[in-house]
Design a protein around this motif. Structure first.
Motif, PDB file in Angstrom:
ATOM      1  N   LYS A   1       0.846  -1.190   0.000  1.00  0.00           N
ATOM      2  CA  LYS A   1       0.000   0.000   0.000  1.00  0.00           C
ATOM      3  C   LYS A   1       0.884   1.244   0.000  1.00  0.00           C
ATOM      4  CE  LYS A   1      -1.964   1.332   3.841  1.00  0.00           C
ATOM      5  NZ  LYS A   1      -1.501   2.728   4.035  1.00  0.00           N
ATOM      6  N   ILE A   2       0.702   2.102  -1.009  1.00  0.00           N
ATOM      7  CA  ILE A   2       1.519   3.310  -1.144  1.00  0.00           C
ATOM      8  C   ILE A   2       0.595   4.490  -1.394  1.00  0.00           C
ATOM      9  CG2 ILE A   2       3.399   4.433  -2.382  1.00  0.00           C
ATOM     10  CD1 ILE A   2       4.332   1.682  -3.291  1.00  0.00           C
ATOM     11  N   SER A   3       0.479   5.367  -0.436  1.00  0.00           N
ATOM     12  CA  SER A   3      -0.392   6.538  -0.582  1.00  0.00           C
ATOM     13  C   SER A   3       0.402   7.741  -1.065  1.00  0.00           C
ATOM     14  CB  SER A   3      -1.062   6.870   0.751  1.00  0.00           C
ATOM     15  OG  SER A   3      -0.113   7.386   1.660  1.00  0.00           O
TER      16      SER A   3
ATOM     17  N   THR B   1       6.277  12.369   1.703  1.00  0.00           N
ATOM     18  CA  THR B   1       7.117  12.394   2.901  1.00  0.00           C
ATOM     19  C   THR B   1       8.495  11.804   2.620  1.00  0.00           C
ATOM     20  OG1 THR B   1       5.214  12.252   4.386  1.00  0.00           O
ATOM     21  CG2 THR B   1       7.341  11.584   5.274  1.00  0.00           C
ATOM     22  N   GLU B   2       8.519  10.660   1.950  1.00  0.00           N
ATOM     23  CA  GLU B   2       9.796   9.996   1.669  1.00  0.00           C
ATOM     24  C   GLU B   2      10.650  10.818   0.706  1.00  0.00           C
ATOM     25  OE1 GLU B   2      10.883   7.378   3.295  1.00  0.00           O
ATOM     26  OE2 GLU B   2       9.016   7.438   4.438  1.00  0.00           O
ATOM     27  N   ILE B   3      10.022  11.423  -0.290  1.00  0.00           N
ATOM     28  CA  ILE B   3      10.767  12.263  -1.240  1.00  0.00           C
ATOM     29  C   ILE B   3      11.324  13.498  -0.544  1.00  0.00           C
ATOM     30  CG2 ILE B   3      10.568  13.743  -3.271  1.00  0.00           C
ATOM     31  CD1 ILE B   3      10.643  10.843  -4.020  1.00  0.00           C
TER      32      ILE B   3
ATOM     33  N   LEU C   1      -0.734  27.710   0.105  1.00  0.00           N
ATOM     34  CA  LEU C   1       0.607  27.435  -0.407  1.00  0.00           C
ATOM     35  C   LEU C   1       1.677  28.071   0.480  1.00  0.00           C
ATOM     36  CD1 LEU C   1       0.109  27.850  -4.265  1.00  0.00           C
ATOM     37  CD2 LEU C   1       0.530  25.738  -3.015  1.00  0.00           C
ATOM     38  N   LYS C   2       1.396  29.275   0.979  1.00  0.00           N
ATOM     39  CA  LYS C   2       2.367  29.939   1.860  1.00  0.00           C
ATOM     40  C   LYS C   2       2.534  29.150   3.155  1.00  0.00           C
ATOM     41  CE  LYS C   2       5.150  33.273   3.056  1.00  0.00           C
ATOM     42  NZ  LYS C   2       5.661  32.679   4.306  1.00  0.00           N
ATOM     43  N   LYS C   3       1.420  28.667   3.706  1.00  0.00           N
ATOM     44  CA  LYS C   3       1.499  27.859   4.916  1.00  0.00           C
ATOM     45  C   LYS C   3       2.271  26.574   4.660  1.00  0.00           C
ATOM     46  CE  LYS C   3      -2.822  29.525   6.983  1.00  0.00           C
ATOM     47  NZ  LYS C   3      -4.205  29.151   7.394  1.00  0.00           N
ATOM     48  N   LEU C   4       2.020  25.971   3.512  1.00  0.00           N
ATOM     49  CA  LEU C   4       2.730  24.746   3.154  1.00  0.00           C
ATOM     50  C   LEU C   4       4.221  25.011   3.012  1.00  0.00           C
ATOM     51  CD1 LEU C   4       2.714  21.765   2.216  1.00  0.00           C
ATOM     52  CD2 LEU C   4       2.332  22.612  -0.104  1.00  0.00           C
ATOM     53  N   GLU C   5       4.566  26.112   2.370  1.00  0.00           N
ATOM     54  CA  GLU C   5       5.969  26.473   2.188  1.00  0.00           C
ATOM     55  C   GLU C   5       6.667  26.637   3.535  1.00  0.00           C
ATOM     56  OE1 GLU C   5       8.426  29.642  -0.547  1.00  0.00           O
ATOM     57  OE2 GLU C   5       6.662  30.371   0.540  1.00  0.00           O
ATOM     58  N   ASP C   6       6.039  27.363   4.454  1.00  0.00           N
ATOM     59  CA  ASP C   6       6.618  27.566   5.784  1.00  0.00           C
ATOM     60  C   ASP C   6       6.813  26.235   6.510  1.00  0.00           C
ATOM     61  OD1 ASP C   6       6.593  30.267   5.304  1.00  0.00           O
ATOM     62  OD2 ASP C   6       4.737  30.640   6.423  1.00  0.00           O
ATOM     63  N   THR C   7       5.808  25.367   6.400  1.00  0.00           N
ATOM     64  CA  THR C   7       5.875  24.065   7.070  1.00  0.00           C
ATOM     65  C   THR C   7       7.002  23.211   6.511  1.00  0.00           C
ATOM     66  OG1 THR C   7       3.494  24.065   7.525  1.00  0.00           O
ATOM     67  CG2 THR C   7       4.605  21.940   7.560  1.00  0.00           C
ATOM     68  N   LEU C   8       7.135  23.179   5.191  1.00  0.00           N
ATOM     69  CA  LEU C   8       8.165  22.342   4.570  1.00  0.00           C
ATOM     70  C   LEU C   8       9.568  22.836   4.900  1.00  0.00           C
ATOM     71  CD1 LEU C   8       6.603  21.663   1.050  1.00  0.00           C
ATOM     72  CD2 LEU C   8       6.698  20.140   3.021  1.00  0.00           C
ATOM     73  N   TYR C   9       9.770  24.151   4.920  1.00  0.00           N
ATOM     74  CA  TYR C   9      11.089  24.690   5.259  1.00  0.00           C
ATOM     75  C   TYR C   9      11.478  24.344   6.700  1.00  0.00           C
ATOM     76  CZ  TYR C   9      11.653  27.426   0.971  1.00  0.00           C
ATOM     77  OH  TYR C   9      11.826  27.816  -0.331  1.00  0.00           O
TER      78      TYR C   9
ATOM     79  N   ILE D   1      15.304  21.885   1.921  1.00  0.00           N
ATOM     80  CA  ILE D   1      14.447  21.573   0.781  1.00  0.00           C
ATOM     81  C   ILE D   1      14.428  22.755  -0.181  1.00  0.00           C
ATOM     82  CG2 ILE D   1      12.300  22.435   1.838  1.00  0.00           C
ATOM     83  CD1 ILE D   1      10.865  20.044   0.500  1.00  0.00           C
ATOM     84  N   ASN D   2      14.446  22.456  -1.484  1.00  0.00           N
ATOM     85  CA  ASN D   2      14.541  23.498  -2.504  1.00  0.00           C
ATOM     86  C   ASN D   2      13.210  23.630  -3.238  1.00  0.00           C
ATOM     87  OD1 ASN D   2      15.311  25.352  -4.400  1.00  0.00           O
ATOM     88  ND2 ASN D   2      16.854  24.071  -5.394  1.00  0.00           N
TER      89      ASN D   2
END
Length: 260
Positions: A89-91, A97-99, A120-128, A134-135
């Motif tokens: 099972k691969i969601s 997450t793995e990438i 998108l801004k919230k997502l960007e902040d979270t990922l950084y 992360i680039n």
């Protein structure tokens, strides 16, 4: 043009599901990433398979992907019984997450397409914060309507100018799969589903009990409106998140998707 994925597959209701594991998938992406530019990967769940079974054009959208991952235990279980190779099972979120975990070390570049500018801004902040190094080379919030040819061409130019390795598409199913199908070989980067472009929605049950007007008809509750249009609750709230909490827009999106 679909390129061979060199992975064993099995057919479920006309859709070719990859019988693979997360580790094998990640190795395949790493080893073949330049070759995969302009292609796409689908995370295919039961709903997508049933939709593809009923609609020939959407079945082609699914089967033209480089790979259709078994998204959900039921799909993985059936795939496992039809192949000598185990299907894990691969969601979509698990792949993301793995990438993201290895992005800094491998130098991966990411472009995000979908949802609202605020989300998108919230997502960007979270990922950084969560994945240092992360680039992110681009983010685009498209209008909630079909793009003109000129607008679509501008999106393609923007993506290709950024030269991402991954293009994460979050438009809601089946719109996002259709978008990837229509843009294969037009954009530079491997396209796949972005299921994290979402705005958290609190008190879902309370929200469902509130009145709403859809297509000029007043409904006593949102649940009543969902029943009237045959919209599943889970699908509505996923779409609601993609629409930034805009209930009327979410209903319109769900109704439009039902025409596929």
């Amino acid at each position: 043009m679909r390129i061979p994925n060199r992975i064993k597959e099995c057919k479920i209701m006309g859709v070719d599901i990859a019988c693979t594991s997360m580790n094998h998938l990640l190795r395949t992406i790493k080893d073949r990433l330049p070759e995969l530019s302009g292609n796409y990967i689908c995370a295919t769940n039961v709903h997508a398979i049933v939709t593809a079974y009923r609609n020939e054009s959407y079945r082609k959208v699914q089967n033209d992907a480089f790979m259709r991952l078994p998204d959900g235990a039921p799909v993985a279980m059936v795939a496992g019984t039809r192949s000598e190779t185990r299907a894990e099972k691969i969601s979509g979120p698990d792949v993301m997450t793995e990438i993201f975990k290895v992005s800094a070390s491998y130098g991966y570049k990411h472009y995000f397409y979908g949802s609202t500018e605020e989300t998108l801004k919230k997502l960007e902040d979270t990922l950084y914060k969560k994945y240092p190094g992360i680039n992110i080379v681009g983010m685009k919030s498209p209008p909630f309507r079909p793009l003109t040819k000129e607008e679509d061409a501008e999106v393609i130019r923007d993506i290709n100018h950024a030269e991402p390795d991954f293009i994460w598409v979050g438009l809601g199913a089946p719109k996002q799969e259709i978008w990837m199908y229509e843009h294969q070989e037009k954009v530079k980067g491997l396209m796949t589903i972005e299921e994290a472009i979402q705005t958290p929605i609190k008190n879902a049950s309370e929200c469902a009990a509130k009145p709403i007007t859809v297509n000029g008809v007043n409904y006593r509750t949102q649940s009543e409106a969902m029943q009237a249009y045959g919209i599943k609750v889970g699908h509505f709230y996923r779409t609601l998140k993609l629409c930034g909490g805009d209930k009327e827009l979410a209903f319109k999106q769900c109704i439009e998707e039902g025409k596929v």
